[in-house]
Design an enzyme around this catalytic site. Structure first.
Site, PDB file in Angstrom:
ATOM      1  N   GLN A   1       0.811  -1.221   0.000  1.00 45.08           N
ATOM      2  CA  GLN A   1       0.000   0.000   0.000  1.00 45.08           C
ATOM      3  C   GLN A   1       0.838   1.262   0.000  1.00 45.08           C
ATOM      4  OE1 GLN A   1      -1.480  -1.322   4.012  1.00 45.08           O
ATOM      5  NE2 GLN A   1      -1.559   0.883   4.401  1.00 45.08           N
TER       6      GLN A   1
ATOM      7  N   ASN B   1      -0.328  -9.510   4.834  1.00 43.46           N
ATOM      8  CA  ASN B   1      -0.315  -8.070   5.050  1.00 43.46           C
ATOM      9  C   ASN B   1      -0.142  -7.358   3.711  1.00 43.46           C
ATOM     10  OD1 ASN B   1      -0.373  -5.632   6.402  1.00 43.46           O
ATOM     11  ND2 ASN B   1       1.297  -6.121   7.793  1.00 43.46           N
TER      12      ASN B   1
END
Length: 445
Positions: free
Chosen positions: A62, A384
């Site tokens: 991200q 993750n």
């Protein structure tokens, strides 16, 4: 009590009387509290071996944005897409969903300002609305609304831009303009502006935000063609499809069958009830946020059943608590503060929520679990979205006790939840105040 010379002398004598303090203070000064307190047995407790695992794609990143909730949801969704496309891995465009999230949050914010025009400027609700009107974070139901309305596209169709990966400046500009817009609407109302006049101003405000988003994130595709090769090296072309059609055909989720389970063991939130949060949402006309508050075992059992069926699970937690980021381990005994600081952290989960010590901060994906001989979870495998430099090439390991203490939300299919809990959705929903800890958004970078 006053801090005076006598008290300080007493403290100094007491501290120096403990020889261990002399060693510990040097270690902490040199490497910091957490490194000095790290339990060296941590890696032994987390061998990253799991008895049950789902399929997953390559680790995503991200970057410098708070889009973890989007990454987690799309990483959950892509497993079915990988099967349908017959590919080893796949990634959806998180920039595409970011665009719509920002625009929809703008609309939601401006409507909320119009709904509260009679509130005093210094009221708590107005202050809350103005605090972070378009922050990156979100929750499961907020993203579900985006998928329902706008669908999803492959990453190559709307790739990352500088501001999708680095959102700070974009958020600062948008927030400044939205606060300005709020002042225009509220002052226009005070000066006798009609509903029609305020609505016209709001439309122009929405256009300005749209204009900025296109410049920062790129043009939104209405239709697209997607070319790819499958894992057998066969070429495929999906021609002239829409984002909604692509999501329906290649993800195939019935979003109404997915339910959000909460674990908030505080006195004000009895189990077996459904809750929502005032003034929290993204798509204004979408399904309002709803959670069912249940004991933690309900969340865990639903997650285990989902993983056994090959379906990964979106979950929200407080990732910064007792978490060793570099090794990717979340363990309730990661840091031995009682030995280094003289006393450990003693609050219960309910106390942490009530006293502002913990809340939902980050979303990830449960892609595995290690069960003992009795079928009880020992550790959980976590995908993750912080890239492959942390953990075991981006995969984290979470102890079951850590799940108990710091996991707050999972999104699962209703078929994995007993009817005794689902019946809460047919009963009146309790509205929580906007500043309730269950209104927090997952957005840790």
């Amino acid at each position: 009590m006053t801090i005076n010379t006598d008290l300080l002398t007493q403290f100094k004598t007491r501290f120096e009387g403990n020889r261990e303090n002399q060693v510990i203070k040097g270690a902490i000064a040199k490497v910091g509290i957490n490194t000095a307190s790290l339990d060296n047995d941590l890696l032994r407790r987390h061998p990253f071996s799991f008895s049950q695992e789902t399929k997953r794609g390559e680790i995503t990143n991200q970057e410098s944005s708070g889009r973890c909730w989007m990454f987690a949801a799309l990483n959950t969704a892509r497993v079915g897409t990988m099967d349908r496309l017959n590919v080893e891995t796949f990634e959806f465009s998180q920039n595409y969903t970011l665009f719509w999230d920002k625009l929809e949050k703008t609309n939601y914010f401006l409507d909320s300002i119009l709904d509260t025009l009679d509130e005093a400027q210094n009221s708590r609700i107005v202050a809350h609305l103005l605090k972070d009107p378009v922050e990156d974070g979100g929750q499961w139901d907020m993203f579900s609304g985006i998928l329902e309305k706008y669908g999803a596209v492959p990453k190559s169709v709307m790739p990352e831009t500088f501001h999708s990966s680095h959102t700070a400046v974009l958020n600062k500009v948008l927030t400044a303009k939205l606060r300005e817009f709020a002042s225009v609407l509220r002052e226009g109302y005070k000066n006798g502006g009609t509903t029609e006049e305020l609505a016209a101003k709001k439309e122009e405000m929405l256009y300005f935000i749209y204009n900025v988003l296109v410049k920062a994130l790129g043009e939104i595709p209405k239709e697209f063609t997607y070319d790819y090769r499958d894992k057998d090296n066969k070429f495929h072309r999906i021609a002239q499809t829409t984002p909604q059609e692509f999501f329906k055909k290649y993800v195939g989720w019935d979003l109404t069958s997915l339910v959000s389970l909460l674990n908030a063991p505080t006195e004000d939130k009895p189990y077996g009830k459904a809750y929502t949060v005032k003034y929290l949402g993204t798509v204004k006309e979408g399904q309002p946020i709803r959670y069912i508050n249940t004991p933690i075992e309900v969340l865990k059992n639903a997650a285990i059943d989902s993983i056994k069926a090959g379906e990964p699970v979106w979950f929200g937690c407080d990732v910064g608590q007792m978490s060793e980021r570099k090794s990717g381990i979340m363990d309730e005994n990661a840091y031995l503060y009682d030995l280094t600081l003289g006393e450990g952290l003693k609050m219960t989960k309910a106390q942490r929520l009530d006293y502002g010590e913990s809340l939902l901060t980050h979303a990830m994906v449960l892609v595995g679990v290690n069960l003992d001989g009795d079928g009880k979870p020992l550790t959980w495998k976590v995908e993750n979205s912080w890239g492959d430099k942390l953990g075991k090439k981006g995969v984290f390991s979470m102890s079951d006790k850590w799940f108990d203490e710091y996991t707050y939300q999972v999104a699962v299919d209703k078929k994995y939840v007993a009817d005794k809990w689902l019946k809460a959705l047919d009963e009146p929903v309790t509205e929580l105040e906007p500043w309730d800890p269950m209104g927090s958004l997952a957005m840790v970078k």
